[in-house]
Design a protein around this motif. Structure first.
Motif, PDB file in Angstrom:
ATOM      1  N   VAL A 145      16.288 -25.706 -36.546  1.00 51.99           N
ATOM      2  CA  VAL A 145      17.223 -24.595 -36.707  1.00 51.99           C
ATOM      3  C   VAL A 145      16.571 -23.258 -36.383  1.00 51.99           C
ATOM      4  O   VAL A 145      17.224 -22.340 -35.855  1.00 51.99           O
ATOM      5  N   TYR A 203      16.891 -22.106 -32.741  1.00 54.12           N
ATOM      6  CA  TYR A 203      18.138 -21.459 -32.320  1.00 54.12           C
ATOM      7  C   TYR A 203      18.055 -19.950 -32.535  1.00 54.12           C
ATOM      8  O   TYR A 203      18.507 -19.164 -31.695  1.00 54.12           O
ATOM      9  N   GLU A 215      24.799 -17.418 -28.797  1.00 52.82           N
ATOM     10  CA  GLU A 215      25.119 -18.111 -27.554  1.00 52.82           C
ATOM     11  C   GLU A 215      24.526 -17.440 -26.321  1.00 52.82           C
ATOM     12  O   GLU A 215      24.746 -17.910 -25.204  1.00 52.82           O
ATOM     13  N   ARG A 229      23.644 -31.489 -30.979  1.00 55.02           N
ATOM     14  CA  ARG A 229      23.065 -30.148 -30.910  1.00 55.02           C
ATOM     15  C   ARG A 229      24.030 -29.099 -31.446  1.00 55.02           C
ATOM     16  O   ARG A 229      23.610 -28.125 -32.083  1.00 55.02           O
ATOM     17  N   GLU A 230      25.299 -29.265 -31.184  1.00 53.72           N
ATOM     18  CA  GLU A 230      26.279 -28.330 -31.738  1.00 53.72           C
ATOM     19  C   GLU A 230      26.354 -28.448 -33.255  1.00 53.72           C
ATOM     20  O   GLU A 230      26.549 -27.448 -33.953  1.00 53.72           O
ATOM     21  N   TYR A 277      23.895 -29.182 -35.259  1.00 51.78           N
ATOM     22  CA  TYR A 277      22.711 -28.560 -35.842  1.00 51.78           C
ATOM     23  C   TYR A 277      22.610 -27.072 -35.519  1.00 51.78           C
ATOM     24  O   TYR A 277      21.707 -26.397 -36.005  1.00 51.78           O
ATOM     25  N   HIS A 278      23.519 -26.572 -34.699  1.00 52.52           N
ATOM     26  CA  HIS A 278      23.563 -25.137 -34.413  1.00 52.52           C
ATOM     27  C   HIS A 278      24.035 -24.403 -35.665  1.00 52.52           C
ATOM     28  O   HIS A 278      25.042 -24.785 -36.274  1.00 52.52           O
ATOM     29  N   ARG A 298      27.742 -23.071 -34.750  1.00 53.40           N
ATOM     30  CA  ARG A 298      28.696 -24.071 -34.263  1.00 53.40           C
ATOM     31  C   ARG A 298      29.068 -25.089 -35.341  1.00 53.40           C
ATOM     32  O   ARG A 298      30.152 -25.669 -35.308  1.00 53.40           O
ATOM     33  N   ASP A 321      27.207 -23.966 -21.234  1.00 51.45           N
ATOM     34  CA  ASP A 321      26.983 -23.768 -22.667  1.00 51.45           C
ATOM     35  C   ASP A 321      25.484 -23.773 -22.934  1.00 51.45           C
ATOM     36  O   ASP A 321      24.906 -24.789 -23.344  1.00 51.45           O
ATOM     37  N   ALA A 357      23.833 -22.518 -25.237  1.00 56.01           N
ATOM     38  CA  ALA A 357      23.422 -22.586 -26.639  1.00 56.01           C
ATOM     39  C   ALA A 357      22.927 -23.972 -27.033  1.00 56.01           C
ATOM     40  O   ALA A 357      22.153 -24.108 -27.982  1.00 56.01           O
ATOM     41  N   ILE A 358      23.342 -25.010 -26.305  1.00 53.90           N
ATOM     42  CA  ILE A 358      22.924 -26.365 -26.650  1.00 53.90           C
ATOM     43  C   ILE A 358      21.825 -26.867 -25.726  1.00 53.90           C
ATOM     44  O   ILE A 358      21.416 -28.026 -25.832  1.00 53.90           O
TER      45      ILE A 358
END
Length: 596
Positions: free
Chosen positions: A202, A205, A215, A305-306, A308-309, A312, A553, A555-556
């Motif tokens: 985490v 991110y 993002e 992955r989303e 654990y974002h 998200r 995307d 972010a992932i």
């Protein structure tokens, strides 16, 4: 002067001396078309280098010729010139004739037969028709090769191995079975270890991303997927797409409340608007859920992955909250009374998600609340109050009260954490963004759910309603919050708090009916409708005109660890060199001398 021995008349009747062997060699190599000369059958084409006397032998020019000029001494090597056919099949059964040039006047003809058992006719010429051999360009072949290469390139794009790490385990297993054939066990274990490390923690991110929804990739970071190519559609379809369902389904609930409210009956609103919005919201939820289900099937690693974002993960509540809005705003033409089983079906996944996420908030670690707290966490809280509102509407007693209590306890902790912003928290960006409107969602829905549970808009409901109105006013007076917007699908999630505030105001107007509350109800409902309409137009434009509704995307797709090369490079850029310091010192001395 007398001619040397071996001299003879030329074709024009004149006489000339015999050419030296060196000139004979140079001339034979320099004659144009010497290797590929051709003539009709029976015609003798004689080169000047081959025949220097009248006693020359006629050789068919259509046959391949081997010319071997002889040297004056044993130290001079023979030079051989061979004309080969354009294909091996033309060489079968063909006789090769060679002429060995020596320093004598007469050339010595020598036959070189490809097939030793083949004979000749009476004239000593091969029986077959002479052929002219020239290599020709293979246009058709090159075109077919180019088409074959294009097909291979197209297949490589369709089977790009760079996206395998985000595919479901069954797809990766199939790829391993086809690609790991013949590899050692150490290589297989190394590959499995790399695949096990593709999920970042985490804190990665927060280190790699920035922005209200985390993002935007930082300049010092890299992606595990190609940045210059457009990714598959399912990889570009985020979980935040369910925000559209939240905005549209809450509008259906709003227009049902407007048409059924006795205090606003003077507006004479038709319930057909509620029916149209409800049908559109139902179709939208079905479409978005079907597309995201395909993403779960084919790219499950991207879904992980989303999950654990830190931002998200809260959108995983969105599809169930949207369904709760649809159940509350169901038109009377569709159903007058829903079955209680719908409440249990919709609240079961919400309960499972809360047990997982709330447990992480409380147990500590990297996902403790003080670490991951952000305004989007309100979506994981609001489902308790919307569920309590639906359960109380269906006549259920204990279940709605249970979820109301759980939501209230966690909302108090979340509100305090977000309000004081502990030093361990990541600071919210200074840029304008409607992310702060999520603060309005929980108190506005909580006041309606408590009024439905108790049967009256009592003191507790009014306290929650006034808190929601104060937060709404504190955001509305900040004009800078509405400047510099960059469109995102996550904006749809910020519409249902305004819709919830409008519905709560309509419910309060039913208890306290006066001109001020009626104007406030109409004004907030209008603002909510305009916001949803504007987002709907923007979504259509970005989807069909600008074609950038679903960008890559990123972010992932962040790396598991921070790239070392970028870090070292940044350190080198920050550290001044000794030469630069010397130059600065010299420049400062010169400036001081000039001033003097």
């Amino acid at each position: 002067m007398e001619n040397r021995e071996g001299s003879g008349p030329l074709r024009d009747g004149s006489s000339s001396h015999e050419l030296p062997p060196l000139f004979t060699y140079i001339t034979s190599e320099g004659v144009a078309g010497f290797d590929t000369s051709s003539s009709p059958p029976g015609d003798c084409t004689v080169t000047q280098a081959a025949f220097n006397s009248s006693n020359s032998t006629c050789i068919n020019a259509g046959t391949p010729i081997i010319s071997i000029p002889a040297a004056h001494s044993h130290n001079h090597a023979h030079s051989i010139s061979i004309s080969l056919p354009s294909s091996p099949s033309a060489l079968d059964g063909e006789r090769l004739k060679g002429v060995v040039f020596s320093d004598k006047t007469e050339p010595k003809a020598r036959e070189v037969s490809a097939n030793h058992g083949e004979g000749t006719n009476a004239s000593g010429l091969p029986p077959r028709k002479p052929t002219k051999f020239h290599s020709q360009p293979m246009h058709v072949g090159f075109e077919s090769v180019n088409k074959f290469d294009q097909n291979l390139a197209r297949k490589d794009r369709l089977k790009d191995n760079r996206y395998n790490s985000f595919k479901t385990w069954s797809g990766r297993l199939e790829n391993q079975l086809s690609n790991l054939h013949g590899k050692s066990q150490e290589q297989i274990s190394d590959l499995q270890d790399r695949e096990a490390e593709i999920l970042p923690a985490v804190h990665r991110y927060f280190d790699a991303l920035e922005g209200p929804e985390l993002e935007t990739l930082k300049a010092s970071e890299e992606l595990v997927l190609p940045e210059d190519n457009k990714w598959p559609f399912l990889l570009r379809f985020p979980i935040s797409s369910f925000g559209m369902c939240l905005g549209l389904s809450s509008q259906a609930m709003l227009w049902k409340t407007l048409s059924a409210s006795p205090s606003l009956s003077f507006l004479r609103l038709s319930p057909d608007v509620n029916l149209v919005l409800w049908c559109a919201a139902t179709a939208l939820i079905a479409l978005v859920a079907a597309i995201y289900s395909l993403k779960i099937i084919f790219f499950f690693e991207a879904v992980r992955r989303e999950y654990y974002h830190p931002v998200r993960v809260n959108f995983f509540f969105a599809p169930w909250v949207a369904c709760l809005f649809l159940a509350i705003g169901v038109p009377p033409r569709v159903s007058d009374n829903l079955h209680c089983a719908w409440w249990y079906v919709l609240m079961a996944p919400i309960l499972c998600l809360e047990l997982k996420i709330y447990g992480q908030w409380m147990s500590g670690g990297q996902r403790r609340l003080s670490k991951v707290a952000n305004p989007s966490n309100h979506m994981s809280i609001v489902g308790n109050f919307v569920g309590a509102l639906l359960g109380a509407s269906l006549g259920i007693k204990e279940g709605p009260l249970f979820f109301f209590a759980v939501g209230l306890a966690h909302y108090v902790v979340l509100f305090v954490t977000l309000y004081q912003r502990l030093p361990t928290n990541e600071t919210l960006p200074k840029e304008s963004h409607p992310v702060f409107f999520l603060f309005i969602a929980v108190p506005s829905v909580a006041c309606m759910s408590w009024a439905k549970i108790t049967g009256t808009f009592d003191l507790g409901s009014r306290i929650a309603y006034f808190i929601a109105m104060f937060l709404y006013a504190s955001l509305a007076v900040r004009i800078n919050f509405f400047r510099g917007f960059r469109f995102s699908l996550a904006w749809w999630a910020y519409t249902f708090p305004m819709t919830g505030a409008a519905i709560a105001t309509i419910r309060y107007t039913a208890e306290v009916s006066n001109a001020l509350t009626k104007i406030l109800s109409i004004g907030l409902s209008t603002i909510s409708t305009i916001a949803v309409s504007g987002l709907l137009i923007s979504t259509v434009l970005h989807a069909f005109v600008f074609d950038d509704l679903f960008p890559n995307d990123i972010a992932i797709a962040i790396t598991y660890k921070k790239p070392k090369s970028r870090k070292n490079k940044s350190l080198l850029n920050r550290t001044p060199s000794p030469d630069a310091n010397d130059l600065e010192a010299c420049a400062s001395k010169d400036d001081a001398w000039i001033q003097r």
